[in-house]
Structures are given as structure tokens and as C-alpha cells.
Design a protein around this motif. Structure first.
Motif, PDB file in Angstrom:
ATOM      1  N   PRO A  52       0.808  -1.224   0.000  1.00 40.91           N
ATOM      2  CA  PRO A  52       0.000   0.000   0.000  1.00 40.91           C
ATOM      3  C   PRO A  52       0.844   1.279   0.000  1.00 40.91           C
ATOM      4  O   PRO A  52       0.421   2.294  -0.556  1.00 40.91           O
ATOM      5  CB  PRO A  52      -0.837  -0.117   1.278  1.00 40.91           C
ATOM      6  N   PHE A  53       2.047   1.222   0.573  1.00 37.73           N
ATOM      7  CA  PHE A  53       2.946   2.382   0.522  1.00 37.73           C
ATOM      8  C   PHE A  53       3.263   2.729  -0.931  1.00 37.73           C
ATOM      9  O   PHE A  53       3.167   3.886  -1.333  1.00 37.73           O
ATOM     10  CB  PHE A  53       4.255   2.098   1.278  1.00 37.73           C
ATOM     11  N   TYR A  54       3.635   1.723  -1.712  1.00 31.83           N
ATOM     12  CA  TYR A  54       3.999   1.983  -3.105  1.00 31.83           C
ATOM     13  C   TYR A  54       2.795   2.446  -3.924  1.00 31.83           C
ATOM     14  O   TYR A  54       2.929   3.320  -4.783  1.00 31.83           O
ATOM     15  CB  TYR A  54       4.655   0.746  -3.733  1.00 31.83           C
ATOM     16  N   ILE A  55       1.626   1.900  -3.635  1.00 36.12           N
ATOM     17  CA  ILE A  55       0.410   2.344  -4.321  1.00 36.12           C
ATOM     18  C   ILE A  55       0.126   3.803  -3.975  1.00 36.12           C
ATOM     19  O   ILE A  55      -0.164   4.618  -4.863  1.00 36.12           O
ATOM     20  CB  ILE A  55      -0.780   1.426  -3.964  1.00 36.12           C
ATOM     21  N   ALA A  56       0.204   4.151  -2.690  1.00 36.74           N
ATOM     22  CA  ALA A  56      -0.036   5.531  -2.256  1.00 36.74           C
ATOM     23  C   ALA A  56       1.017   6.474  -2.833  1.00 36.74           C
ATOM     24  O   ALA A  56       0.702   7.595  -3.254  1.00 36.74           O
ATOM     25  CB  ALA A  56      -0.038   5.605  -0.726  1.00 36.74           C
ATOM     26  N   TYR A  57       2.266   6.026  -2.869  1.00 35.30           N
ATOM     27  CA  TYR A  57       3.375   6.839  -3.378  1.00 35.30           C
ATOM     28  C   TYR A  57       3.139   7.201  -4.849  1.00 35.30           C
ATOM     29  O   TYR A  57       3.203   8.368  -5.238  1.00 35.30           O
ATOM     30  CB  TYR A  57       4.686   6.070  -3.211  1.00 35.30           C
ATOM     31  N   VAL A  58       2.854   6.202  -5.657  1.00 34.99           N
ATOM     32  CA  VAL A  58       2.651   6.426  -7.098  1.00 34.99           C
ATOM     33  C   VAL A  58       1.379   7.247  -7.337  1.00 34.99           C
ATOM     34  O   VAL A  58       1.375   8.163  -8.162  1.00 34.99           O
ATOM     35  CB  VAL A  58       2.610   5.091  -7.875  1.00 34.99           C
ATOM     36  N   THR A  59       0.327   6.949  -6.595  1.00 35.03           N
ATOM     37  CA  THR A  59      -0.922   7.706  -6.737  1.00 35.03           C
ATOM     38  C   THR A  59      -0.710   9.169  -6.409  1.00 35.03           C
ATOM     39  O   THR A  59      -1.146  10.061  -7.157  1.00 35.03           O
ATOM     40  CB  THR A  59      -2.018   7.106  -5.831  1.00 35.03           C
ATOM     41  N   GLU A  60      -0.031   9.440  -5.300  1.00 31.50           N
ATOM     42  CA  GLU A  60       0.220  10.831  -4.929  1.00 31.50           C
ATOM     43  C   GLU A  60       1.106  11.529  -5.970  1.00 31.50           C
ATOM     44  O   GLU A  60       0.878  12.678  -6.318  1.00 31.50           O
ATOM     45  CB  GLU A  60       0.849  10.937  -3.539  1.00 31.50           C
ATOM     46  N   TRP A  61       2.102  10.814  -6.480  1.00 29.99           N
ATOM     47  CA  TRP A  61       2.967  11.399  -7.511  1.00 29.99           C
ATOM     48  C   TRP A  61       2.152  11.772  -8.745  1.00 29.99           C
ATOM     49  O   TRP A  61       2.326  12.855  -9.309  1.00 29.99           O
ATOM     50  CB  TRP A  61       4.093  10.434  -7.874  1.00 29.99           C
ATOM     51  N   LEU A  62       1.245  10.901  -9.165  1.00 24.54           N
ATOM     52  CA  LEU A  62       0.412  11.178 -10.334  1.00 24.54           C
ATOM     53  C   LEU A  62      -0.493  12.391 -10.099  1.00 24.54           C
ATOM     54  O   LEU A  62      -0.665  13.234 -10.983  1.00 24.54           O
ATOM     55  CB  LEU A  62      -0.427   9.950 -10.701  1.00 24.54           C
ATOM     56  N   ILE A  63      -1.046  12.492  -8.899  1.00 20.57           N
ATOM     57  CA  ILE A  63      -1.889  13.646  -8.570  1.00 20.57           C
ATOM     58  C   ILE A  63      -1.052  14.922  -8.562  1.00 20.57           C
ATOM     59  O   ILE A  63      -1.438  15.939  -9.145  1.00 20.57           O
ATOM     60  CB  ILE A  63      -2.595  13.432  -7.217  1.00 20.57           C
ATOM     61  N   ARG A  64       0.106  14.874  -7.914  1.00 18.95           N
ATOM     62  CA  ARG A  64       0.981  16.052  -7.855  1.00 18.95           C
ATOM     63  C   ARG A  64       1.463  16.447  -9.255  1.00 18.95           C
ATOM     64  O   ARG A  64       1.649  17.620  -9.540  1.00 18.95           O
ATOM     65  CB  ARG A  64       2.180  15.796  -6.948  1.00 18.95           C
ATOM     66  N   LEU A  65       1.645  15.478 -10.112  1.00 18.97           N
ATOM     67  CA  LEU A  65       2.112  15.736 -11.471  1.00 18.97           C
ATOM     68  C   LEU A  65       1.125  16.613 -12.247  1.00 18.97           C
ATOM     69  O   LEU A  65       1.534  17.415 -13.082  1.00 18.97           O
ATOM     70  CB  LEU A  65       2.350  14.411 -12.196  1.00 18.97           C
ATOM     71  N   THR A  66      -0.140  16.490 -11.932  1.00 21.14           N
ATOM     72  CA  THR A  66      -1.135  17.314 -12.631  1.00 21.14           C
ATOM     73  C   THR A  66      -1.016  18.789 -12.249  1.00 21.14           C
ATOM     74  O   THR A  66      -1.488  19.654 -12.985  1.00 21.14           O
ATOM     75  CB  THR A  66      -2.577  16.837 -12.346  1.00 21.14           C
ATOM     76  N   PHE A  67      -0.395  19.081 -11.094  1.00 20.27           N
ATOM     77  CA  PHE A  67      -0.262  20.460 -10.625  1.00 20.27           C
ATOM     78  C   PHE A  67       1.147  21.027 -10.792  1.00 20.27           C
ATOM     79  O   PHE A  67       1.373  22.205 -10.528  1.00 20.27           O
ATOM     80  CB  PHE A  67      -0.634  20.556  -9.142  1.00 20.27           C
ATOM     81  N   ARG A  68       2.088  20.213 -11.192  1.00 21.06           N
ATOM     82  CA  ARG A  68       3.478  20.648 -11.294  1.00 21.06           C
ATOM     83  C   ARG A  68       3.930  20.685 -12.744  1.00 21.06           C
ATOM     84  O   ARG A  68       3.346  20.057 -13.604  1.00 21.06           O
ATOM     85  CB  ARG A  68       4.392  19.713 -10.494  1.00 21.06           C
ATOM     86  N   ARG A  69       5.029  21.383 -12.977  1.00 23.34           N
ATOM     87  CA  ARG A  69       5.571  21.511 -14.329  1.00 23.34           C
ATOM     88  C   ARG A  69       6.380  20.306 -14.769  1.00 23.34           C
ATOM     89  O   ARG A  69       6.591  20.084 -15.944  1.00 23.34           O
ATOM     90  CB  ARG A  69       6.441  22.765 -14.416  1.00 23.34           C
ATOM     91  N   SER A  70       6.887  19.554 -13.808  1.00 23.83           N
ATOM     92  CA  SER A  70       7.746  18.420 -14.170  1.00 23.83           C
ATOM     93  C   SER A  70       7.561  17.266 -13.203  1.00 23.83           C
ATOM     94  O   SER A  70       7.073  17.442 -12.081  1.00 23.83           O
ATOM     95  CB  SER A  70       9.219  18.854 -14.161  1.00 23.83           C
ATOM     96  N   SER A  71       7.972  16.094 -13.641  1.00 25.49           N
ATOM     97  CA  SER A  71       7.890  14.915 -12.782  1.00 25.49           C
ATOM     98  C   SER A  71       8.824  15.049 -11.583  1.00 25.49           C
ATOM     99  O   SER A  71       8.529  14.545 -10.502  1.00 25.49           O
ATOM    100  CB  SER A  71       8.206  13.649 -13.570  1.00 25.49           C
ATOM    101  N   PHE A  72       9.948  15.763 -11.771  1.00 27.83           N
ATOM    102  CA  PHE A  72      10.896  15.967 -10.673  1.00 27.83           C
ATOM    103  C   PHE A  72      10.277  16.842  -9.585  1.00 27.83           C
ATOM    104  O   PHE A  72      10.417  16.563  -8.401  1.00 27.83           O
ATOM    105  CB  PHE A  72      12.184  16.588 -11.213  1.00 27.83           C
TER     106      PHE A  72
END
Length: 113
Positions: A52-72
Motif C-alpha cells: 500500500p505504501f507503493y500504491i499511495a506513493y505512485v498515486t500521490e505522484w500522479l496527482i501532484r504531477l497534474t499540478f506541477r511543471r515536471s515529474s521531478f
């Protein structure tokens, strides 16, 4: 923490280490702060029972990616990373860390120009 030095993991040139299920794979000789950063991630993984940590990690990254200019930028805005980066230089942090401490880092930071 088991540390494995190799030339393959993590993939890419931007990252020097990756923690997979509490095992640190690194391309460089990690200093005490990098090891502490990864130990914080291991504590997070244990709390969320690893998968569940990895699922939450990737999910949060995908959500944050919609608001940020880059994946970094999205990566640096993940609550798990924010907790680890903010506390990696405090080598006694894990002894005083409360369970699920990453939750207080979920609130989105204001973008600085």
C-alpha cells in the motif's frame, strides 16, 4: 538496513539510491543523511504494510504531477519525500517520529516563484 551497491538501480541519472522493501540499492556510497532519509522511508513502508505504501506513493505522484511543471517537481512534493527530506539531517528523528507522520506533509505547499 541492507545496502547493495550496483550500477543498475536506481534507473536513470537523476537518482542515486532507491529503497525497495527496506533494502537500499545505490550507485554511490551513501552518507549518513541519505541512509537516514531511506530509513524514514522504511518506517513509512512498515506503517502502510509495504505494497500500500507503493500504491499511495505512485498515486500521490500522479496527482501532484497534474499540478506541477515536471515529474521531478511532483516527486519532491510527495508527502513521503517531504517528510524524509525535511528530517534527513536530524539523525535522531526516527526515535521521536510519531506514526503516520507523513500525513502532516500531505497539505500542498505554496509554489514559490
Amino acid at each position: 538496513m541492507k545496502i547493495i551497491h550496483n550500477k543498475i538501480l536506481p534507473f536513470g541519472k537523476s537518482f542515486s539510491a532507491i529503497n525497495l522493501f527496506g533494502i537500499l540499492f545505490t550507485k554511490v556510497r551513501p552518507d549518513q543523511f541519505l541512509i537516514n532519509h531511506e530509513k524514514i522511508h522504511t518506517a513509512q513502508m512498515r506503517e502502510l504494510l509495504y505494497i500500500p505504501f507503493y500504491i499511495a506513493y505512485v498515486t500521490e505522484w500522479l496527482i501532484r504531477l497534474t499540478f506541477r511543471r515536471s515529474s521531478f517537481e511532483a516527486y519532491h512534493d510527495i508527502s513521503f519525500e517531504r517528510e524524509a527530506y525535511c528530517n534527513m539531517h536530524d539523525l535522531s528523528y526516527l526515535s521521536s517520529r510519531t506514526r503516520f507522520a507523513f500525513l502532516k506533509y500531505l497539505k500542498r505547499r505554496k509554489v514559490q516563484n
